[in-house]
Motif scaffolding. Structure first.
Motif, PDB file in Angstrom:
ATOM      1  N   VAL A 102       0.841  -1.192   0.000  1.00 12.45           N
ATOM      2  CA  VAL A 102       0.000   0.000   0.000  1.00 12.45           C
ATOM      3  C   VAL A 102       0.874   1.240   0.000  1.00 12.45           C
ATOM      4  O   VAL A 102       1.818   1.344   0.778  1.00 12.45           O
ATOM      5  N   LEU A 134       0.219   5.097   0.665  1.00 14.17           N
ATOM      6  CA  LEU A 134      -0.795   6.011   1.189  1.00 14.17           C
ATOM      7  C   LEU A 134      -0.319   7.447   1.111  1.00 14.17           C
ATOM      8  O   LEU A 134       0.868   7.722   1.224  1.00 14.17           O
ATOM      9  N   TRP A 186      -7.834  11.120   1.871  1.00 11.23           N
ATOM     10  CA  TRP A 186      -6.621  10.331   1.755  1.00 11.23           C
ATOM     11  C   TRP A 186      -6.919   9.151   0.844  1.00 11.23           C
ATOM     12  O   TRP A 186      -8.053   8.782   0.603  1.00 11.23           O
ATOM     13  N   GLY A 205      -4.590   6.298  -2.131  1.00 10.07           N
ATOM     14  CA  GLY A 205      -3.301   5.830  -2.611  1.00 10.07           C
ATOM     15  C   GLY A 205      -3.434   4.714  -3.614  1.00 10.07           C
ATOM     16  O   GLY A 205      -4.414   4.639  -4.360  1.00 10.07           O
ATOM     17  N   VAL A 223     -12.033   1.244   2.335  1.00 12.11           N
ATOM     18  CA  VAL A 223     -11.501   1.842   1.114  1.00 12.11           C
ATOM     19  C   VAL A 223     -12.451   1.526  -0.041  1.00 12.11           C
ATOM     20  O   VAL A 223     -13.218   0.572   0.015  1.00 12.11           O
ATOM     21  N   GLY A 229      -9.740   6.393   0.748  1.00 10.51           N
ATOM     22  CA  GLY A 229     -10.042   5.867   2.067  1.00 10.51           C
ATOM     23  C   GLY A 229     -11.194   6.610   2.699  1.00 10.51           C
ATOM     24  O   GLY A 229     -11.509   7.744   2.333  1.00 10.51           O
ATOM     25  N   ALA A 264      -7.443   9.430   8.238  1.00  8.70           N
ATOM     26  CA  ALA A 264      -6.289   8.814   7.593  1.00  8.70           C
ATOM     27  C   ALA A 264      -5.457   8.035   8.605  1.00  8.70           C
ATOM     28  O   ALA A 264      -5.312   8.449   9.751  1.00  8.70           O
TER      29      ALA A 264
END
Length: 94
Positions: free
Chosen positions: A21, A23, A34, A36, A67, A87, A91
């Motif tokens: 991941v 982010l 947030w 990613g 998510v 998300g 965060a």
């Protein structure tokens, strides 16, 4: 929030897989957002995410966040499926 990367467990419905991941905080945004990239997502889980199956990340430090995918997944040069996501909630901290 500074961008960071680590391993996490992606849980989609009742299935799960270890993924990498990346982010970060999305800017500019009217409210804090947030998201990613998820790297190494199994194809079946990516398809389920796009169909709206509830999905969440379980981070190595125990944090867990919902998510949802954005855009179309793509293959990296190394052959890993990559899914961009947003998300929900606060965060995670790095």
């Amino acid at each position: 929030m500074t961008a960071f990367s680590w391993s996490a467990v992606l849980v989609v419905g009742t299935e799960q897989a270890v993924v990498e991941v990346e982010l970060g905080e999305l800017t500019p945004a009217k409210s804090p957002e947030w998201g990613g990239l998820l790297r190494g997502v199994p194809v079946r889980l990516a398809a389920e995410m796009r169909q709206g199956v509830p999905s969440r990340l379980r981070l190595t430090d125990g944090q867990e966040r919902s998510v949802r995918p954005v855009g179309v997944p793509w293959m990296s040069d190394q052959g890993f499926l990559i899914v961009a996501f947003l998300g929900e909630g606060t965060a995670p901290t790095g």
